[in-house]
Every structure is written in structure tokens, then in C-alpha cells.
Design a protein around this motif. Structure first.
Motif, PDB file in Angstrom:
ATOM      1  N   GLY A  75      89.665 107.496 -14.930  1.00  0.00           N
ATOM      2  CA  GLY A  75      89.796 107.719 -13.488  1.00  0.00           C
ATOM      3  C   GLY A  75      90.353 109.096 -13.159  1.00  0.00           C
ATOM      4  O   GLY A  75      90.742 109.861 -14.034  1.00  0.00           O
ATOM      5  N   ILE A 260     107.140 106.479 -18.009  1.00  0.00           N
ATOM      6  CA  ILE A 260     105.846 105.809 -18.028  1.00  0.00           C
ATOM      7  C   ILE A 260     105.018 106.250 -19.256  1.00  0.00           C
ATOM      8  O   ILE A 260     104.165 105.522 -19.741  1.00  0.00           O
ATOM      9  CB  ILE A 260     105.128 106.118 -16.693  1.00  0.00           C
ATOM     10  CG1 ILE A 260     103.913 105.256 -16.471  1.00  0.00           C
ATOM     11  CG2 ILE A 260     104.783 107.570 -16.561  1.00  0.00           C
ATOM     12  CD1 ILE A 260     103.339 105.381 -15.061  1.00  0.00           C
ATOM     13  N   ASP A 334     108.017 115.257 -19.698  1.00  0.00           N
ATOM     14  CA  ASP A 334     108.343 114.110 -18.836  1.00  0.00           C
ATOM     15  C   ASP A 334     109.668 113.444 -19.198  1.00  0.00           C
ATOM     16  O   ASP A 334     110.259 112.764 -18.361  1.00  0.00           O
ATOM     17  CB  ASP A 334     107.208 113.067 -18.896  1.00  0.00           C
ATOM     18  CG  ASP A 334     106.923 112.617 -20.322  1.00  0.00           C
ATOM     19  OD1 ASP A 334     106.806 113.485 -21.213  1.00  0.00           O
ATOM     20  OD2 ASP A 334     106.839 111.412 -20.563  1.00  0.00           O
TER      21      ASP A 334
HETATM   22  P1  NAD Z   1      99.362 108.093 -13.661  1.00  0.00           P
HETATM   23  O1  NAD Z   1     100.020 107.092 -14.548  1.00  0.00           O
HETATM   24  O2  NAD Z   1      98.152 108.743 -14.176  1.00  0.00           O
HETATM   25  O3  NAD Z   1     100.434 109.238 -13.297  1.00  0.00           O
HETATM   26  C1  NAD Z   1     101.639 108.989 -12.604  1.00  0.00           C
HETATM   27  C2  NAD Z   1     102.633 110.129 -12.926  1.00  0.00           C
HETATM   28  O4  NAD Z   1     103.107 109.966 -14.266  1.00  0.00           O
HETATM   29  C3  NAD Z   1     102.005 111.516 -12.865  1.00  0.00           C
HETATM   30  O5  NAD Z   1     102.946 112.427 -12.362  1.00  0.00           O
HETATM   31  C4  NAD Z   1     101.691 111.853 -14.304  1.00  0.00           C
HETATM   32  O6  NAD Z   1     101.710 113.237 -14.595  1.00  0.00           O
HETATM   33  C5  NAD Z   1     102.815 111.112 -15.049  1.00  0.00           C
HETATM   34  N1  NAD Z   1     102.362 110.662 -16.365  1.00  0.00           N
HETATM   35  C6  NAD Z   1     101.547 109.612 -16.631  1.00  0.00           C
HETATM   36  N2  NAD Z   1     101.334 109.522 -17.941  1.00  0.00           N
HETATM   37  C7  NAD Z   1     102.016 110.517 -18.518  1.00  0.00           C
HETATM   38  C8  NAD Z   1     102.169 110.952 -19.858  1.00  0.00           C
HETATM   39  N3  NAD Z   1     101.581 110.329 -20.905  1.00  0.00           N
HETATM   40  N4  NAD Z   1     102.930 112.034 -20.106  1.00  0.00           N
HETATM   41  C9  NAD Z   1     103.547 112.689 -19.093  1.00  0.00           C
HETATM   42  N5  NAD Z   1     103.444 112.318 -17.805  1.00  0.00           N
HETATM   43  C10 NAD Z   1     102.684 111.255 -17.516  1.00  0.00           C
HETATM   44  O7  NAD Z   1      99.092 107.349 -12.286  1.00  0.00           O
HETATM   45  P2  NAD Z   1      98.241 107.842 -11.014  1.00  0.00           P
HETATM   46  O8  NAD Z   1      98.523 109.289 -10.761  1.00  0.00           O
HETATM   47  O9  NAD Z   1      98.518 106.846  -9.977  1.00  0.00           O
HETATM   48  O10 NAD Z   1      96.727 107.674 -11.434  1.00  0.00           O
HETATM   49  C11 NAD Z   1      95.876 108.723 -11.870  1.00  0.00           C
HETATM   50  C12 NAD Z   1      94.518 108.160 -12.192  1.00  0.00           C
HETATM   51  O11 NAD Z   1      94.612 107.252 -13.297  1.00  0.00           O
HETATM   52  C13 NAD Z   1      93.888 107.367 -11.037  1.00  0.00           C
HETATM   53  O12 NAD Z   1      92.530 107.691 -10.960  1.00  0.00           O
HETATM   54  C14 NAD Z   1      94.085 105.920 -11.445  1.00  0.00           C
HETATM   55  O13 NAD Z   1      93.087 105.082 -10.902  1.00  0.00           O
HETATM   56  C15 NAD Z   1      93.965 106.023 -12.949  1.00  0.00           C
HETATM   57  N6  NAD Z   1      94.622 104.918 -13.699  1.00  0.00           N
HETATM   58  C16 NAD Z   1      94.007 104.521 -14.821  1.00  0.00           C
HETATM   59  C17 NAD Z   1      94.599 103.532 -15.603  1.00  0.00           C
HETATM   60  C18 NAD Z   1      93.910 103.115 -16.878  1.00  0.00           C
HETATM   61  O14 NAD Z   1      92.990 103.779 -17.307  1.00  0.00           O
HETATM   62  N7  NAD Z   1      94.323 102.032 -17.506  1.00  0.00           N
HETATM   63  C19 NAD Z   1      95.828 102.981 -15.228  1.00  0.00           C
HETATM   64  C20 NAD Z   1      96.453 103.459 -14.077  1.00  0.00           C
HETATM   65  C21 NAD Z   1      95.842 104.438 -13.310  1.00  0.00           C
END
Ligand code: NAD
Length: 356
Positions: A75, A260, A334
Motif C-alpha cells: 500500500g 511499531i 525510530d
Molecule cells: P505505517 O505503519 O506504514 O507508518 C506509521 C508510522 O510509523 C510512519 O511514520 C512510519 O514511518 C513509521 N514506521 C512504520 N514502520 C516502520 C519501520 N519499520 N521503521 C521505522 N519507522 C516505521 O502506517 P500508515 O502510514 O498508516 O500506512 C502506510 C501505508 O501502509 C498505507 O497505504 C496503509 O494502507 C499500508 N498498511 C499496510 C499494512 C500491511 O501491509 N500489512 C498494514 C498497515 C498499513
């Protein structure tokens, strides 16, 4: 042992974090003389771009014909306006349902080295956080009939929520079996004061509990659980709940542990084959910068070894290596705090391998 792993790197930071996890899996293979064979497939936004669908037929077939699936994340904003029937997340719902993965296990465990990162008070954190949310994954309102129609000149939307006895029974068993390997305590979460689905949920849970006299069993309403998770998380060992409640509570549970980027998850069904992925999304805001935290994905690979490949020793080796690297003070952006050493995604992967 020979094991075939289907790899879905996905979108955003997915390719960066999965690449590091694959290096760790390879290092484990060398150390313990296993052969891990990868079959990499497209799914998510990148698959929409290449094939016009978030889950090409061949990708699904390879998920159905392997020993387990390792996924990064899918996504991103690029596909936010895509037709809902082919959106990136649709690929995950289809894989889970086609593979019959009805149980999602998400550990909420605080790394003592990162306790400052928890948003909870020190007095609460010091009591310890170590529980698992067992979420029903392919039933309930996310899979019910839905519609948006116009009635009396206004739009009206409906989502149907249903659960059958067998769907509840099988997730109950997973929860009780999981508790047997832990601290033997199951709390089942529902909204039985309002919902019929919850009343059936509670009835089947209570019946199943009788088959596990060694496990302490209680019911808790979902609104109370949301409060208890922040007030006294140390009371929990295994929480079992339906799909939507589990979606929300497991996010709350992971938040209180700090980052996270650190948390793995597994999705399992009747056999040993599962799908393993970090709980976070594709983090488009930091994609391509080599600063993502790969630990959630690396620990997902460790879970795969424990739950699907019966390789407890290998799994514990990875977990211990992660702890060593954190003890040595290395942090990705992070989880960075003062006095620690900032490292990139690839450096974190390399350090974990050196510590295996
Ligand atoms: P996200 O978890 O991608 O990010 C939220 C925050 O956490 C961001 O600031 C990001 O930089 C940080 N973050 C997340 N994982 C990290 C990591 N491994 N290391 C460092 N920082 C990290 O959530 P979002 O921004 O709400 O979603 C982004 C996209 O991901 C959307 O398109 C959503 O639909 C998708 N999504 C996919 C899944 C999946 O594939 N299972 C789950 C949740 C969201």
C-alpha cells in the motif's frame, strides 16, 4: 531441512526490510545446515502497476504452494484512489482467506532496552508487558455483506457481522493452545452486553474452556479491555477476540511497547503453513532512505521458524541476536535515544547477523 518460503516484498519500505530478513534467514540456514528456497512474487501496489491486479494468480498459487509466506507491507498514497476492488490491501485479505489463515497472533512484548519509548508511565511499564493478542482473521464484519444504497433521498451504508460456532471454536482452540505454551491465562474479549455475535462468541468460548481445565479463563468487555491495556497491561497473557476488536486492540497493544517497527506477527490456520509479517505498514514517508527498522520483519522470520518450521533453537538464536544488538546500544532512527548509536536499515541487519 529444506523449506520453501514465498517472499512478498511489497511496497514502500517492504523491499528494504524483507531483504535484511532474507539475509538473516540465509545466515541461519548456513549455521544450522538448512536450505531455505525463496520464490519471490508480486503483490500490492507494485503488482497493480505491473499486472493491473494487487494479487496476480501466480502469486496466489505460490502462496498456496510453499512452506510459509514472508511479507513486508503493501500500500501507499499512490494507490489510495484505486478502485476498492483491486486496492493493495485486497491482496492480503485474499491471501489470508485463500490460505485459510484464521488466526492472527501478535505479541505485545516490551524490550527492556526500549522501555523509555513506551508512552505509559514508568510505574506501569516496570510491571512488565508480555502478552499475545489472538485475533480471528477471516470472519466478522470485515468479511460480511456490505452495501451503500439510497433510501428516502439519503445514502445509507450497511456492514453485516456474523460468526458461526465453528469459526469461534477453532480460534478458541488456538488461544488455549497458545496459553499452554505461555502463562496459562486466557481472557476472551467481546461485547456480549450488546451484540448477538458476542453472545455466541462467549458461549462457545466458555464451552471450549472446559476442555482446558489447566488454563485460567475469563471474559472481558471490549471497552473495558481497551482501558485495561493502558492501565494494567501486566494482567494479560493471551487475549482472544474477533476480527474488528482484534484489529483495534492489537494496534493499541503494540503502541504501548514503544516502536511499531519492532513487532512481528503470524497468521495461522489448520496446518503448519503460515504468513508472517511485521505489524506496521509500508511507511511511504521513509521509503527508499535506508532508515527503516528491519527488526519487526526479522522477528517475523524468527516466528516462522518457531511456529511453522519447528525450529525453536534457530528462532531463539535470532531473538537473542536482536537483544544483543540492542544491548550494545545500536538503534535505527525510530528507536533512537540519546547516548545510543544510530544505524541504517542495512547496518542493523548486518549487526544482527554478526550477533547470531
Ligand atoms: P505505517 O505503519 O506504514 O507508518 C506509521 C508510522 O510509523 C510512519 O511514520 C512510519 O514511518 C513509521 N514506521 C512504520 N514502520 C516502520 C519501520 N519499520 N521503521 C521505522 N519507522 C516505521 O502506517 P500508515 O502510514 O498508516 O500506512 C502506510 C501505508 O501502509 C498505507 O497505504 C496503509 O494502507 C499500508 N498498511 C499496510 C499494512 C500491511 O501491509 N500489512 C498494514 C498497515 C498499513
Amino acid at each position: 531441512m529444506n523449506k520453501t518460503i514465498t517472499i512478498i516484498k511489497g511496497d514502500g519500505i517492504g523491499p528494504e526490510i524483507v531483504t535484511e530478513a532474507m539475509k538473516v534467514i540465509d545466515a541461519i540456514g548456513q549455521k544450522y545446515r538448512h536450505q531455505f528456497i525463496y520464490q519471490e512474487v508480486a503483490a500490492g501496489g507494485n503488482a497493480i502497476d505491473q499486472y493491473g491486479t494487487s494479487l496476480p494468480k501466480e502469486s496466489l498459487e505460490k502462496c498456496l504452494n510453499c512452506d510459509s509466506v514472508l511479507l513486508g507491507a503493501v500500500g501507499g498514497p499512490k494507490w489510495d484512489k484505486t478502485d476498492p476492488s483491486i486496492r493493495p490491501e485486497k491482496a492480503l485479505l485474499s491471501i489470508r482467506s485463500e490460505m485459510g489463515l484464521y488466526a492472527n497472533l501478535r505479541p505485545a512484548k516490551l524490550f527492556p532496552q526500549l522501555s523509555e519509548a513506551s508512552p505509559l508511565k514508568e510505574s506501569i511499564v516496570n510491571q512488565g508487558i508480555d502478552f499475545v493478542v489472538v485475533r480471528e482473521l477471516i470472519g466478522g464484519v470485515y468479511f460480511g455483506k456490505r452495501s451503500t444504497t439510497t433510501e428516502n433521498n439519503e445514502l445509507i451504508a450497511r456492514d453485516e457481522m456474523s460468526y458461526s460456532e465453528h469459526e469461534i471454536k477453532r480460534i478458541a482452540k488456538i488461544a488455549f493452545e497458545t496459553a499452554r505454551k505461555r502463562n496459562k491465562n486466557v481472557i476472551s474479549v467481546d461485547k456480549a452486553n450488546v451484540l448477538d455475535t458476542s453472545r455466541l462468541w462467549r458461549r462457545v468460548m466458555e464451552q471450549t474452556a472446559k476442555d482446558y481445565p489447566d488454563i485460567q479463563y475469563t471474559n472481558m468487555l471490549v471497552d473495558n479491555t481497551a482501558m485495561q491495556i493502558v492501565k494494567c497491561p501486566s494482567q494479560f497473557d493471551v487475549i482472544v477476540t474477533e476480527n474488528m476488536f482484534g484489529d483495534i486492540l492489537s494496534d493499541e497493544a503494540s503502541m504501548i511497547t514503544g516502536s511499531i517497527g519492532m513487532i512481528p506477527s503470524s497468521s495461522l490456520g489448520n496446518g503448519t503453513r503460515g504468513m508472517y509479517e511485521p505489524i506496521h505498514g509500508s511507511a511511504p514517508d521513509i521509503a527508499g532512505q535506508n532508515i527503516a527498522n528491519p527488526i519487526g520483519t526479522i522477528l517475523s522470520a524468527a516466528m516462522m521458524m518457531k511456529y511453522s518450521f519447528d525450529m525453536a533453537r534457530e528462532s531463539e538464536n535470532i531473538e537473542a541476536a536482536v537483544h544483543s544488538v540492542l544491548n550494545q546500544g545500536y538503534r535505527t532512527t525510530d528507536i533512537m535515544s540519546s547516548g545510543k548509536i544510530k544505524v541504517s536499515c542495512t547496518e542493523m541487519g548486518k549487526l544482527i547477523i554478526e550477533n547470531l
